[in-house]
Scaffold this active site. Sequence first.
Site, PDB file in Angstrom:
ATOM      1  N   SER A 134       0.837  -1.193   0.000  1.00  0.00           N
ATOM      2  CA  SER A 134       0.000   0.000   0.000  1.00  0.00           C
ATOM      3  C   SER A 134       0.880   1.255   0.000  1.00  0.00           C
ATOM      4  O   SER A 134       1.701   1.425  -0.894  1.00  0.00           O
ATOM      5  CB  SER A 134      -0.945  -0.057   1.209  1.00  0.00           C
ATOM      6  OG  SER A 134      -2.022   0.825   1.066  1.00  0.00           O
ATOM      7  N   ASP A 238      -9.604  -6.407  -4.307  1.00  0.00           N
ATOM      8  CA  ASP A 238      -9.138  -5.291  -3.478  1.00  0.00           C
ATOM      9  C   ASP A 238     -10.153  -4.150  -3.555  1.00  0.00           C
ATOM     10  O   ASP A 238     -10.375  -3.589  -4.631  1.00  0.00           O
ATOM     11  CB  ASP A 238      -7.768  -4.814  -3.984  1.00  0.00           C
ATOM     12  CG  ASP A 238      -7.101  -3.808  -3.046  1.00  0.00           C
ATOM     13  OD1 ASP A 238      -7.816  -3.122  -2.298  1.00  0.00           O
ATOM     14  OD2 ASP A 238      -5.860  -3.733  -3.063  1.00  0.00           O
ATOM     15  N   HIS A 266      -7.219  -6.232  -0.121  1.00  0.00           N
ATOM     16  CA  HIS A 266      -6.090  -5.324   0.090  1.00  0.00           C
ATOM     17  C   HIS A 266      -5.026  -5.948   0.986  1.00  0.00           C
ATOM     18  O   HIS A 266      -3.836  -5.713   0.800  1.00  0.00           O
ATOM     19  CB  HIS A 266      -6.590  -4.006   0.687  1.00  0.00           C
ATOM     20  CG  HIS A 266      -5.603  -2.887   0.600  1.00  0.00           C
ATOM     21  ND1 HIS A 266      -5.094  -2.429  -0.595  1.00  0.00           N
ATOM     22  CD2 HIS A 266      -5.005  -2.129   1.564  1.00  0.00           C
ATOM     23  CE1 HIS A 266      -4.245  -1.437  -0.383  1.00  0.00           C
ATOM     24  NE2 HIS A 266      -4.166  -1.241   0.922  1.00  0.00           N
TER      25      HIS A 266
END
Length: 286
Positions: A134, A238, A266
Amino acid sequence: MAAVLGLCGRRSAFRTRAAAKAAHNGVMRHCSTKKSGKEKVNGVELFYQQSGRGDHAVLLLPGALGSGQTDFGPQIQGLDKERFTVVSWDPRGYGHSRPPSRDFPLDFFDRDATDALDLMRALKFNKFSLLGWSDGGITAIIAAARSPSSVNKLVVWGANAYVSQQDVEIYNGKDVSTWSKKMRKPMEDMYGPEYFAQMWSAWVDGISQFAQRPDGNICRELLPLIRCPTLIIHGEKDPVVPGFHPQYLHQHIQGSRLHLIPEGKHNLHLRFAAEFNKLVEDFLCE
């Protein structure tokens, strides 16, 4: 520069040869295979955890508000400690790298990338691979582009090189009160419920400011500068990072690979930890 040799090979039975190999690969051998502490880097005390005795050094870069403790338990525990030396860190203002309080100026990703590179150098690692999730994936991309001589291989997932209006809508719809208890708990344990909610709101404002830049740019121009082998992983379910982001990274990072996990969300490295760890280890050892 000579290629790094034997990153994942069997350690030599002879102490002198092993020491020479470790020095060549940028790994400082330690008596203990596990340690943690703080290192002063760029005026800030950065917390890190280190485990393993392998020749191949790997830095784990956490996501927004994240730390090694909250974001990488299965990797800290599960990656092969005979082949890898695994380092996780808490970026400034996150986790145990407080003070200072976290802020989000327009250059916060660049600042984190500089801190990450300088931390590894302070720990005596001259060459290492980056695993970024991320926000940590964005940081890793910037670090790999800015310091190609330091980065051996790059693995990113849940990362993006720009912020679209669709992304801003997603961020604004992810108030922490809507998170599952399982997802909130490690963050609330680290920060307390009130401060966690405040930090998340500040992060949403910080990441959304990129949408006001031309083409929502975070680091588009740096992607062609990445020369190390790169693996991009994406969970096809995601809800935070739409599929056009990993496709864009794949198209603009020369020679990169894209691996899709159909049921991945995610946090695919936590939900599918065994599959993820094997995928990463195989890539790093090629």
